[in-house]
Design a protein around this motif. Structure first.
Motif, PDB file in Angstrom:
ATOM      1  N   ASN A   5       0.719  -1.308  -0.134  1.00 48.25           N
ATOM      2  CA  ASN A   5      -0.048  -0.071  -0.053  1.00 48.25           C
ATOM      3  C   ASN A   5       0.797   1.125   0.028  1.00 48.25           C
ATOM      4  N   GLY A   6       1.803   1.305  -0.906  1.00 48.49           N
ATOM      5  CA  GLY A   6       2.650   2.461  -0.748  1.00 48.49           C
ATOM      6  C   GLY A   6       3.982   2.404  -0.353  1.00 48.49           C
ATOM      7  N   THR A   7       4.014   1.510   0.842  1.00 45.08           N
ATOM      8  CA  THR A   7       5.197   1.729   1.542  1.00 45.08           C
ATOM      9  C   THR A   7       6.283   0.426   1.029  1.00 45.08           C
ATOM     10  N   VAL A   8       7.373   0.852   1.082  1.00 43.27           N
ATOM     11  CA  VAL A   8       8.185  -0.481   0.736  1.00 43.27           C
ATOM     12  C   VAL A   8       8.884  -1.003   1.881  1.00 43.27           C
ATOM     13  N   ILE A   9       8.895  -2.331   2.306  1.00 38.04           N
ATOM     14  CA  ILE A   9       9.463  -2.611   3.495  1.00 38.04           C
ATOM     15  C   ILE A   9      10.879  -3.483   2.981  1.00 38.04           C
ATOM     16  N   VAL A  10      11.810  -2.935   3.549  1.00 37.54           N
ATOM     17  CA  VAL A  10      13.334  -3.348   2.895  1.00 37.54           C
ATOM     18  C   VAL A  10      13.903  -4.034   4.189  1.00 37.54           C
ATOM     19  N   ALA A  11      14.738  -4.983   3.779  1.00 42.32           N
ATOM     20  CA  ALA A  11      15.563  -5.907   4.896  1.00 42.32           C
ATOM     21  C   ALA A  11      16.653  -4.638   5.590  1.00 42.32           C
ATOM     22  N   GLU A  12      16.858  -4.916   6.518  1.00 40.24           N
ATOM     23  CA  GLU A  12      17.931  -4.330   7.387  1.00 40.24           C
ATOM     24  C   GLU A  12      19.310  -4.578   6.829  1.00 40.24           C
ATOM     25  N   GLY A  13      20.202  -3.688   6.511  1.00 41.42           N
ATOM     26  CA  GLY A  13      21.495  -3.770   6.219  1.00 41.42           C
ATOM     27  C   GLY A  13      21.870  -4.011   4.785  1.00 41.42           C
ATOM     28  N   TYR A  14      21.011  -3.537   3.801  1.00 35.63           N
ATOM     29  CA  TYR A  14      21.171  -3.232   2.536  1.00 35.63           C
ATOM     30  C   TYR A  14      21.114  -1.892   2.016  1.00 35.63           C
ATOM     31  N   PRO A  15      22.135  -0.954   2.401  1.00 40.48           N
ATOM     32  CA  PRO A  15      21.916   0.556   2.260  1.00 40.48           C
ATOM     33  C   PRO A  15      21.577   1.138   0.912  1.00 40.48           C
ATOM     34  N   THR A  16      22.134  -0.022  -0.235  1.00 36.98           N
ATOM     35  CA  THR A  16      22.015   0.872  -1.414  1.00 36.98           C
ATOM     36  C   THR A  16      20.466   0.523  -2.074  1.00 36.98           C
ATOM     37  N   VAL A  17      20.214  -1.018  -1.465  1.00 38.59           N
ATOM     38  CA  VAL A  17      18.761  -0.983  -2.084  1.00 38.59           C
ATOM     39  C   VAL A  17      17.662   0.056  -1.231  1.00 38.59           C
ATOM     40  N   LEU A  18      18.030   0.272  -0.091  1.00 45.44           N
ATOM     41  CA  LEU A  18      17.223   1.293   0.775  1.00 45.44           C
ATOM     42  C   LEU A  18      17.227   2.593   0.160  1.00 45.44           C
ATOM     43  N   LYS A  19      18.340   3.066  -0.275  1.00 44.63           N
ATOM     44  CA  LYS A  19      18.463   4.422  -0.766  1.00 44.63           C
ATOM     45  C   LYS A  19      17.827   4.547  -2.176  1.00 44.63           C
ATOM     46  N   ALA A  20      18.052   3.301  -3.112  1.00 41.84           N
ATOM     47  CA  ALA A  20      17.391   3.380  -4.340  1.00 41.84           C
ATOM     48  C   ALA A  20      15.600   3.454  -4.241  1.00 41.84           C
ATOM     49  N   VAL A  21      15.236   2.753  -3.328  1.00 43.12           N
ATOM     50  CA  VAL A  21      13.773   2.705  -3.122  1.00 43.12           C
ATOM     51  C   VAL A  21      13.293   4.135  -2.742  1.00 43.12           C
ATOM     52  N   GLN A  22      13.942   4.592  -1.608  1.00 42.01           N
ATOM     53  CA  GLN A  22      13.703   6.148  -1.219  1.00 42.01           C
ATOM     54  C   GLN A  22      13.641   7.077  -2.368  1.00 42.01           C
ATOM     55  N   ASP A  23      14.821   6.967  -3.172  1.00 42.37           N
ATOM     56  CA  ASP A  23      15.081   7.960  -4.272  1.00 42.37           C
ATOM     57  C   ASP A  23      13.973   7.840  -5.377  1.00 42.37           C
ATOM     58  N   LEU A  24      13.129   6.758  -5.372  1.00 43.68           N
ATOM     59  CA  LEU A  24      11.876   6.603  -6.039  1.00 43.68           C
ATOM     60  C   LEU A  24      10.723   7.369  -5.519  1.00 43.68           C
ATOM     61  N   GLY A  25      10.846   7.795  -4.361  1.00 46.47           N
ATOM     62  CA  GLY A  25       9.781   8.639  -3.805  1.00 46.47           C
ATOM     63  C   GLY A  25       9.068   7.747  -2.623  1.00 46.47           C
ATOM     64  N   TYR A  26       9.425   6.397  -2.567  1.00 42.46           N
ATOM     65  CA  TYR A  26       8.419   5.503  -1.666  1.00 42.46           C
ATOM     66  C   TYR A  26       8.708   5.912   0.030  1.00 42.46           C
ATOM     67  N   LYS A  27       7.770   5.718   0.667  1.00 45.02           N
ATOM     68  CA  LYS A  27       7.945   5.667   2.110  1.00 45.02           C
ATOM     69  C   LYS A  27       8.759   4.191   2.256  1.00 45.02           C
ATOM     70  N   THR A  28       9.664   4.178   3.429  1.00 45.26           N
ATOM     71  CA  THR A  28      10.317   2.734   3.437  1.00 45.26           C
ATOM     72  C   THR A  28      10.154   2.376   4.998  1.00 45.26           C
ATOM     73  N   LEU A  29      10.027   1.161   5.264  1.00 50.86           N
ATOM     74  CA  LEU A  29      10.079   0.668   6.827  1.00 50.86           C
ATOM     75  C   LEU A  29      11.353  -0.388   6.650  1.00 50.86           C
ATOM     76  N   VAL A  30      12.049  -0.535   7.606  1.00 54.54           N
ATOM     77  CA  VAL A  30      13.396  -1.333   7.555  1.00 54.54           C
ATOM     78  C   VAL A  30      13.060  -2.468   8.586  1.00 54.54           C
ATOM     79  N   VAL A  31      13.183  -3.806   8.061  1.00 46.42           N
ATOM     80  CA  VAL A  31      12.898  -4.809   9.022  1.00 46.42           C
ATOM     81  C   VAL A  31      14.035  -5.757   9.132  1.00 46.42           C
ATOM     82  N   ASP A  32      14.682  -6.195  10.223  1.00 49.73           N
ATOM     83  CA  ASP A  32      15.711  -7.137  10.315  1.00 49.73           C
ATOM     84  C   ASP A  32      15.225  -8.637  10.032  1.00 49.73           C
TER      85      ASP A  32
END
Ligand code: CIR
Length: 257
Positions: free
Chosen positions: A212-239
């Motif tokens: 629903n508009g938020t992308v959940i990203v695994a903890e510890g993958y900074p390149t992925v997190l930044k790329a997803v955020q740069d696309l404008g998504y709200k993100t949540l990080v879960v280990d």
């Protein structure tokens, strides 16, 4: 796409006996796995879905990976025939749960000799990409696509060479955006999408989920997190590091519909 429901299943102590291709990572530690599972549940709740939490099943070490024994579409549910012997019985545990949400006409099954794991199915609107893998065979894919077509949906096969499941290496996060790693970077099947190429050292991080508009990203993958955020998504990080030890990730841990 908008999801209303999510189904998850708590891991059991037997998670330590789950199937793994990476024994060098060690066995998952139950206490940590449970903590991670609560964090995952809370992240999902923040995405505005109703979360159904099922109890652990000790007899099935991999049963917290509920994505594999069922595929749920906007038109109906398909109970799969999981390709790993130790996991096959999970289909009978998930079926009654799925039936709480769908009537008889909208629940179909993959039958032997067809096998299919939900982790091999990636939904892109009304099209479903299905990986042919060690778990999902030709006959399973044939049955699956036939069921989809009966509902006015469609599917296509993607042969896999390296990874366990299709979504181990490729995940659609809506709006035309697709995270790709390894063997999926250059697959012609995905040429039409806006591809976010995940570097080899962050390959596990390619398994993100859009809820629903938020992308959940695994903890510890900074390149992925930044790329997803740069696309404008709200993100949540879960280990999910305990689940990674048995080849599991964010998508495997839930059914979203
Ligand atoms: C298995 O090998 O079946 C489990 N240890 C991991 C399942 C991961 N599920 C998924 O990618 N959908």
């Amino acid at each position: 796409t908008k999801f209303s429901h999510v189904i998850i299943r708590r891991p059991g102590r037997s998670l330590s006996q789950g199937i793994t291709s990476a024994p060098e990572l060690g066995q998952p530690i139950y206490e940590r796995a449970i903590e991670e599972h609560y964090d995952y549940e809370h992240a999902l709740e923040q995405c505005g879905v109703d979360v159904t939490v099922l109890p652990a099943l000790e007899e099935y070490p991999d049963s917290c990976f509920v994505e594999d024994p069922a595929v749920i579409t906007r038109c109906g549910a398909i109970i799969t025939n999981p390709g790993a012997a130790s996991r096959n019985g999970e289909k009978d545990e998930i079926e009654p749960v799925v039936r709480r949400f769908f009537d008889d006409e909208h629940v179909k099954r993959i039958e032997a000799p067809g096998t299919l794991d939900g982790g091999d199915v990636m939904m892109v609107g009304d099209h479903f990409y299905v990986g042919r893998s060690a778990r999902t065979n030709e006959e399973g894919i044939r049955q699956f696509i036939e069921i989809l077509e009966g509902w006015g949906l469609e599917g296509s096969e993607v042969p896999l060479e390296e990874v366990l499941h299709l979504k181990t290496g490729v995940n659609y996060i809506e709006n035309g955006n697709m995270l790709v790693s390894g063997e999926f970077i250059d697959k012609p099947d995905f040429a039409q999408y806006n591809k976010i190429v995940v570097p080899e050292e962050e390959a596990y991080g390619a398994n993100c989920i859009w809820v629903n508009g938020t992308v959940i990203v695994a903890e510890g993958y900074p390149t992925v997190l930044k790329a997803v955020q740069d696309l404008g998504y709200k993100t949540l990080v879960v280990d999910t590091s305990e689940y990674r030890k048995v080849d599991g990730g964010l998508s495997c841990l839930s059914l979203r519909f």
